[in-house]
Write a protein that holds these residues in place. Structure first.
Motif, PDB file in Angstrom:
ATOM      1  N   GLY A 268       0.811  -1.205   0.000  1.00  0.00           N
ATOM      2  CA  GLY A 268       0.000   0.000   0.000  1.00  0.00           C
ATOM      3  C   GLY A 268       0.846   1.256   0.000  1.00  0.00           C
ATOM      4  N   THR A 269       0.182   2.386   0.032  1.00  0.00           N
ATOM      5  CA  THR A 269       0.839   3.696   0.001  1.00  0.00           C
ATOM      6  C   THR A 269       1.196   4.117   1.423  1.00  0.00           C
ATOM      7  N   ILE A 270       2.477   4.240   1.685  1.00  0.00           N
ATOM      8  CA  ILE A 270       2.942   4.607   3.026  1.00  0.00           C
ATOM      9  C   ILE A 270       2.563   6.060   3.306  1.00  0.00           C
ATOM     10  N   ARG A 271       2.010   6.293   4.480  1.00  0.00           N
ATOM     11  CA  ARG A 271       1.583   7.634   4.876  1.00  0.00           C
ATOM     12  C   ARG A 271       1.746   7.780   6.385  1.00  0.00           C
ATOM     13  N   PRO A 272       1.873   9.006   6.881  1.00  0.00           N
ATOM     14  CA  PRO A 272       1.998   9.210   8.331  1.00  0.00           C
ATOM     15  C   PRO A 272       0.730   8.780   9.052  1.00  0.00           C
ATOM     16  N   LEU A 273       0.902   8.280  10.260  1.00  0.00           N
ATOM     17  CA  LEU A 273      -0.218   7.861  11.096  1.00  0.00           C
ATOM     18  C   LEU A 273      -0.215   8.682  12.379  1.00  0.00           C
ATOM     19  N   PRO A 274      -1.391   8.878  12.979  1.00  0.00           N
ATOM     20  CA  PRO A 274      -1.437   9.556  14.286  1.00  0.00           C
ATOM     21  C   PRO A 274      -0.661   8.782  15.335  1.00  0.00           C
ATOM     22  N   SER A 275      -0.287   9.469  16.403  1.00  0.00           N
ATOM     23  CA  SER A 275       0.551   8.845  17.425  1.00  0.00           C
ATOM     24  C   SER A 275      -0.131   7.665  18.096  1.00  0.00           C
ATOM     25  N   GLY A 276      -1.471   7.762  18.318  1.00  0.00           N
ATOM     26  CA  GLY A 276      -2.174   6.664  18.981  1.00  0.00           C
ATOM     27  C   GLY A 276      -2.087   5.357  18.210  1.00  0.00           C
ATOM     28  N   PRO A 277      -2.550   5.309  16.957  1.00  0.00           N
ATOM     29  CA  PRO A 277      -2.420   4.080  16.167  1.00  0.00           C
ATOM     30  C   PRO A 277      -0.968   3.644  15.976  1.00  0.00           C
ATOM     31  N   LEU A 278      -0.056   4.593  15.821  1.00  0.00           N
ATOM     32  CA  LEU A 278       1.348   4.239  15.598  1.00  0.00           C
ATOM     33  C   LEU A 278       1.914   3.477  16.793  1.00  0.00           C
ATOM     34  N   VAL A 279       1.721   4.011  17.995  1.00  0.00           N
ATOM     35  CA  VAL A 279       2.230   3.340  19.190  1.00  0.00           C
ATOM     36  C   VAL A 279       1.541   1.997  19.384  1.00  0.00           C
ATOM     37  N   ALA A 280       0.235   1.931  19.095  1.00  0.00           N
ATOM     38  CA  ALA A 280      -0.497   0.675  19.253  1.00  0.00           C
ATOM     39  C   ALA A 280       0.058  -0.412  18.323  1.00  0.00           C
TER      40      ALA A 280
END
Length: 405
Positions: A268-280
């Motif tokens: 898929g297309t890599i994109r920035p994620l919010p901190s909550g989903p990223l840490v999870a």
């Protein structure tokens, strides 16, 4: 609450101008005008300290010339009644029922008194028109003041609500940071405890080399724990590397420490994620790798990160092994989908082989209850879901995380 300053200036000007141009020869009427003026000025001094007495003074200031209007030589009494009624109508304190009672009573009293004094229909119509115009001017100012007060009160309530929301957001952020730091430290300290206990057992057996190895491992775990804590704080502050790079670093450390084959694929297309989903996602991957090393040591592990997953995507359980058979040592790559589905879900799947020697019991995942519960809670806060269990063949264990992204 005092009336609008504009109304005060207009009222004083009209009252003084009317008295200055009055053509009145009767001392009784001048006494009436004087009493009305005294009540008028008294109301201004009482309006903030004694609103009830201020209202009585205003009503008296209008009623006195209204009752004597029929015996006046000119229209001075009628104008005074209109000025006082306009000022009273502009006052926002009286209720609507009391306001209309005073206005209608003074208007009727003025017209009755003027008719008794011999005024004609034309004069009565003119008197009524003057008083109504001044009263309507006051009512307009009253409505303006009431709307301004309501807007000010609404602004205060909105500001208070925003302050409370900001305070709640700060408390939630503090709780989230505390939870992430706790999980990182609990994971690191748990592993460190295991190493120290093993070193103590080896020391009893006289295995000095084994003790040194355990101590070195403990030092490395301590450094990793501190690094993970710093990474968690950085993630919560949006000061992180892209998720594939973080996963590649995590998997590289795991592969080095456990000498286990781990394959990472990013689609898929890599994109920035919010901190909550990223840490999870990072925590879920670390927990899954730790449990794979614990329950299936030496078995290959596949990690698949899909940025453009949708609910319509249905893949068989065996596709994972096929997708990653090409490169056993690459950290990650992008499959380059043609569609840029940035509104899809982010899906993470960690799959490890179940050792054939291990008897499979379908009574729960090979993950500690605390770890699985903590992951579910963290993902629920981020709007995600977690599924853990064997595949259809019972040969592999799968942990699947889906988050909106």
């Amino acid at each position: 609450m005092s009336a609008n300053p504009v109304m005060q200036i207009v009222g004083f000007g009209l009252l003084i101008g009317t008295l200055a141009t009055a053509r009145e020869n009767s001392p009784v009427m001048w006494a009436v005008y004087g009493a009305s003026s005294v009540c008028w000025f008294a109301s201004h001094f009482l309006i903030d300290r004694r609103p009830l007495w201020a209202g009585i003074a205003l009503v008296s200031s209008a009623a006195i010339p209204a009752a004597a209007a029929g015996w006046a030589d000119d229209s001075t009494a009628v104008i005074m009644v209109g000025v006082v009624l306009g000022w009273f109508a502009a006052w926002s304190r009286p209720r609507a029922a009391a306001l209309w009672l005073v206005l209608s009573s003074c208007l009727a009293l003025t017209l009755i008194s003027s008719a008794t004094g011999g005024a004609g229909l034309g004069d009565l119509a003119g008197y009524a028109l003057v008083m109504l115009l001044l009263t309507l001017l006051g009512l307009n100012q009253r409505q303006y003041r009431l709307r301004a007060d309501q807007a000010e009160q609404l602004l205060r309530q909105t500001t208070l609500m925003q302050q409370e929301q900001a305070q709640v957001a700060v408390l939630e952020e503090r709780a989230r940071i505390a939870r992430e730091i706790h999980d990182v430290l609990a994971h690191s300290l748990g592993a460190l405890t295991v190493q120290l206990k093993a070193a103590d057992a080896l020391l009893d057996n006289g295995d000095v080399d084994g003790v040194r190895a355990r101590i070195r491992r403990s030092n490395r775990l301590t450094d990793e724990g501190l690094a993970e804590a710093a990474a968690a704080v950085a993630a919560l502050r949006d000061e992180v590397l892209p998720l594939p790079d973080m996963l590649a670093e995590l998997i590289g450390n795991f592969r080095r420490d456990h000498r286990t084959e781990v394959r990472l694929t990013t689609t898929g297309t890599i994109r920035p994620l919010p901190s909550g989903p990223l840490v999870a996602l990072i925590r879920a991957t670390r927990e899954a790798l730790t449990n794979a090393a614990k329950h299936a040591p030496g078995g290959a592990v596949d990690v698949v990160l899909d940025y453009d997953h949708s609910d319509d995507d249905h893949s068989d359980d065996d596709h994972s092994d096929h997708d990653h058979s090409g490169d056993h040592h690459s950290d990650h790559h992008n499959s380059g989908r043609d569609d840029n589905n940035s509104n899809g879900k982010v899906r993470l799947e960690v799959r490890n082989e179940i050792p054939r020697a291990a008897a499979f019991v379908d009574d729960g995942p090979p993950v500690s209850g605390y770890g699985l519960t903590g992951m579910r809670e963290r993902l629920a806060l981020a709007g995600g879901t977690l599924q853990a269990g064997p595949d259809a063949t019972h040969r592999s264990w799968r942990l699947v995380v889906e988050l909106p992204g």
